[in-house]
Write a protein that holds these residues in place. Structure first.
Motif, PDB file in Angstrom:
ATOM      1  N   VAL A 184     -13.275  64.724  91.391  1.00  0.00           N
ATOM      2  CA  VAL A 184     -12.859  63.858  92.502  1.00  0.00           C
ATOM      3  C   VAL A 184     -13.211  64.612  93.783  1.00  0.00           C
ATOM      4  O   VAL A 184     -12.925  65.808  93.896  1.00  0.00           O
ATOM      5  N   VAL A 185     -13.843  63.926  94.756  1.00  0.00           N
ATOM      6  CA  VAL A 185     -14.267  64.589  96.005  1.00  0.00           C
ATOM      7  C   VAL A 185     -13.826  63.802  97.230  1.00  0.00           C
ATOM      8  O   VAL A 185     -13.744  62.573  97.190  1.00  0.00           O
ATOM      9  N   PHE A 186     -13.611  64.516  98.326  1.00  0.00           N
ATOM     10  CA  PHE A 186     -13.218  63.860  99.597  1.00  0.00           C
ATOM     11  C   PHE A 186     -13.804  64.681 100.735  1.00  0.00           C
ATOM     12  O   PHE A 186     -13.094  65.460 101.393  1.00  0.00           O
ATOM     13  N   PRO A 187     -15.121  64.526 100.980  1.00  0.00           N
ATOM     14  CA  PRO A 187     -15.750  65.263 102.079  1.00  0.00           C
ATOM     15  C   PRO A 187     -15.114  64.902 103.410  1.00  0.00           C
ATOM     16  O   PRO A 187     -14.683  63.766 103.606  1.00  0.00           O
ATOM     17  N   LYS A 188     -15.079  65.882 104.296  1.00  0.00           N
ATOM     18  CA  LYS A 188     -14.564  65.664 105.657  1.00  0.00           C
ATOM     19  C   LYS A 188     -15.749  65.531 106.613  1.00  0.00           C
ATOM     20  O   LYS A 188     -16.720  66.277 106.523  1.00  0.00           O
ATOM     21  N   SER A 189     -15.637  64.596 107.551  1.00  0.00           N
ATOM     22  CA  SER A 189     -16.585  64.570 108.665  1.00  0.00           C
ATOM     23  C   SER A 189     -15.951  63.798 109.818  1.00  0.00           C
ATOM     24  O   SER A 189     -15.171  62.882 109.602  1.00  0.00           O
ATOM     25  N   VAL A 190     -16.304  64.213 111.031  1.00  0.00           N
ATOM     26  CA  VAL A 190     -15.908  63.415 112.199  1.00  0.00           C
ATOM     27  C   VAL A 190     -17.125  62.684 112.767  1.00  0.00           C
ATOM     28  O   VAL A 190     -17.039  62.058 113.802  1.00  0.00           O
ATOM     29  N   THR A 191     -18.247  62.775 112.059  1.00  0.00           N
ATOM     30  CA  THR A 191     -19.492  62.183 112.548  1.00  0.00           C
ATOM     31  C   THR A 191     -19.720  60.856 111.825  1.00  0.00           C
ATOM     32  O   THR A 191     -19.918  60.852 110.593  1.00  0.00           O
ATOM     33  N   PRO A 192     -19.670  59.722 112.548  1.00  0.00           N
ATOM     34  CA  PRO A 192     -19.743  58.422 111.864  1.00  0.00           C
ATOM     35  C   PRO A 192     -20.930  58.289 110.903  1.00  0.00           C
ATOM     36  O   PRO A 192     -20.766  57.796 109.783  1.00  0.00           O
ATOM     37  N   GLU A 193     -22.114  58.787 111.299  1.00  0.00           N
ATOM     38  CA  GLU A 193     -23.291  58.650 110.407  1.00  0.00           C
ATOM     39  C   GLU A 193     -23.059  59.419 109.109  1.00  0.00           C
ATOM     40  O   GLU A 193     -23.463  58.985 108.029  1.00  0.00           O
ATOM     41  N   ARG A 194     -22.437  60.602 109.213  1.00  0.00           N
ATOM     42  CA  ARG A 194     -22.186  61.393 107.993  1.00  0.00           C
ATOM     43  C   ARG A 194     -21.096  60.746 107.137  1.00  0.00           C
ATOM     44  O   ARG A 194     -21.159  60.798 105.911  1.00  0.00           O
ATOM     45  N   ILE A 195     -20.091  60.175 107.802  1.00  0.00           N
ATOM     46  CA  ILE A 195     -19.018  59.508 107.042  1.00  0.00           C
ATOM     47  C   ILE A 195     -19.652  58.411 106.180  1.00  0.00           C
ATOM     48  O   ILE A 195     -19.351  58.266 104.992  1.00  0.00           O
ATOM     49  N   GLU A 196     -20.590  57.666 106.762  1.00  0.00           N
ATOM     50  CA  GLU A 196     -21.259  56.597 106.009  1.00  0.00           C
ATOM     51  C   GLU A 196     -22.185  57.169 104.949  1.00  0.00           C
ATOM     52  O   GLU A 196     -22.217  56.712 103.804  1.00  0.00           O
ATOM     53  N   GLU A 197     -22.936  58.193 105.350  1.00  0.00           N
ATOM     54  CA  GLU A 197     -23.886  58.828 104.422  1.00  0.00           C
ATOM     55  C   GLU A 197     -23.156  59.370 103.174  1.00  0.00           C
ATOM     56  O   GLU A 197     -23.609  59.179 102.045  1.00  0.00           O
ATOM     57  N   ASN A 198     -22.016  59.988 103.395  1.00  0.00           N
ATOM     58  CA  ASN A 198     -21.290  60.619 102.285  1.00  0.00           C
ATOM     59  C   ASN A 198     -20.689  59.589 101.325  1.00  0.00           C
ATOM     60  O   ASN A 198     -20.250  59.948 100.227  1.00  0.00           O
ATOM     61  N   PHE A 199     -20.659  58.335 101.752  1.00  0.00           N
ATOM     62  CA  PHE A 199     -20.131  57.278 100.887  1.00  0.00           C
ATOM     63  C   PHE A 199     -21.243  56.625 100.061  1.00  0.00           C
ATOM     64  O   PHE A 199     -20.973  55.897  99.111  1.00  0.00           O
ATOM     65  N   ASP A 200     -22.477  56.919 100.441  1.00  0.00           N
ATOM     66  CA  ASP A 200     -23.623  56.201  99.870  1.00  0.00           C
ATOM     67  C   ASP A 200     -24.248  57.025  98.750  1.00  0.00           C
ATOM     68  O   ASP A 200     -25.330  57.590  98.901  1.00  0.00           O
ATOM     69  N   LEU A 201     -23.555  57.085  97.624  1.00  0.00           N
ATOM     70  CA  LEU A 201     -23.934  58.014  96.540  1.00  0.00           C
ATOM     71  C   LEU A 201     -24.245  57.315  95.231  1.00  0.00           C
ATOM     72  O   LEU A 201     -24.439  57.980  94.211  1.00  0.00           O
TER      73      LEU A 201
END
Ligand code: NDP
Length: 280
Positions: A231-248
């Motif tokens: 189970v993973v929960f990457p942290k980011s405050v950068t909107p593009e990365r928040i979206e990128e990290n969901f696209d797996l």
């Protein structure tokens, strides 16, 4: 292609809960930025937020969930009892304080943040957790940063096995032995600092695999976790990365690629040693 919510697998927890395998972590997001970051994450499709009393942003996580208009039952919220609240009464009090800040009615997953063996109170804390679950304030209970000896001790002394153990885990620190122990005990592995806070993303093996899939290094590392079953929960405050990290969920690493990442393990812990960490 952007990912959709229903692509995120859920993993069954031993105490009947179902946890989304991918979530959003809010460690080191200042309270003033947490509503915005969590809102971006919820809009991107994340339905699992990992916070902690020690992060001092539980209230803001709760505010973002309320403002999203999502049903409470559609968002999985994890929070944690910190080192200064070990002990039976203290842990019960800490849980109620977290709930007051979150205003979510209940907590989906409540974790002992660190074992703090020098205090030797984690068994009493765990007894309080078992009761909090029976009282319905908490749906699932687990631990974080527990070593095998700590896991065995709470299981032997209470008869209750934690549903998860949240541990430092990334390509440079893969914790194969502890993951095997979890598998034997029926404990789900949660990986904290899944990207090693960015430190693994310029590794040539990872950038090479990313190129082959037309994905980013961050997506490759997170995909590796997903395929391992973490189970993973990457942290980011950068909107593009928040979206990128969901696209797996539109690519798959081959066995050979998984092996190349496995070969990067260097036994490098970046965070504190759970056997000795006592802060505050
Ligand atoms: P991560 O491994 O998630 O890395 C976060 C860092 O990587 C930030 O600096 C972020 O930058 C950057 N980043 C995020 N996505 C990308 C990307 N796609 N490409 C490049 N850089 C990226 O570290 P964390 O330590 O925050 O771990 C994640 C979560 O794990 C925490 O938020 C917390 O919920 C949990 N945790 C639990 C612990 C425990 O003891 N139980 C201890 C530590 C963490 P930016 O924000 O600037 O975009």
């Amino acid at each position: 292609m952007s990912a959709s919510i229903d692509q995120v697998p859920t993993i069954a927890l031993r105490d009947d809960g179902q946890i989304p395998q991918l979530g959003f972590g809010v460690f080191q997001i200042p309270p003033a930025d947490t509503v915005e970051a969590t809102t971006v994450a919820l809009q991107a499709g994340y339905r699992h937020i990992d916070t902690a009393a020690a992060y001092r942003n539980e209230a803001e996580v709760g505010q973002a969930i309320h403002a999203s208009g999502l049903d409470r039952g559609d968002v999985f919220v994890t929070t944690k009892c910190f080192n200064d609240h070990h002990g039976y009464e203290q842990a019960k009090h800490a849980c109620k304080e977290s709930l007051d800040r979150l205003e979510t009615g209940y907590i989906d997953l409540y974790l002992i943040h660190w074992p703090v063996p020098s205090q030797d109170k984690f068994v009493d804390t765990w007894k309080a957790f078992v009761e909090l679950q029976q009282e319905g304030l908490v749906r699932s209970i687990g631990v974080s940063n527990f070593q095998p000896a700590h896991l065995h001790r709470i299981i032997e002394e209470t008869g209750v096995t934690p549903s998860v153990n949240q541990i430092e885990l990334h390509p440079r620190f893969q914790q194969a032995g502890l993951r095997r122990e979890h598998e034997d005990l029926g404990i789900v592995t949660e990986a904290w600092s899944p990207l090693a806070q960015g430190a693994v993303l310029d590794d040539p093996e990872i950038t090479d695999i990313a190129k082959a899939h037309d994905k980013t290094p961050g997506q490759v590392v997170l995909r590796w976790h997903v395929q391992l079953g973490n189970v993973v929960f990457p942290k980011s405050v950068t909107p593009e990365r928040i979206e990128e990290n969901f696209d797996l969920f539109d690519f798959h690493l081959t066995e050979e690629e998984m092996g190349r990442i496995e070969a990067l393990d260097a036994g490098d812990r970046t965070g504190p040693d759970p056997d000795t960490f006592v802060r505050p």
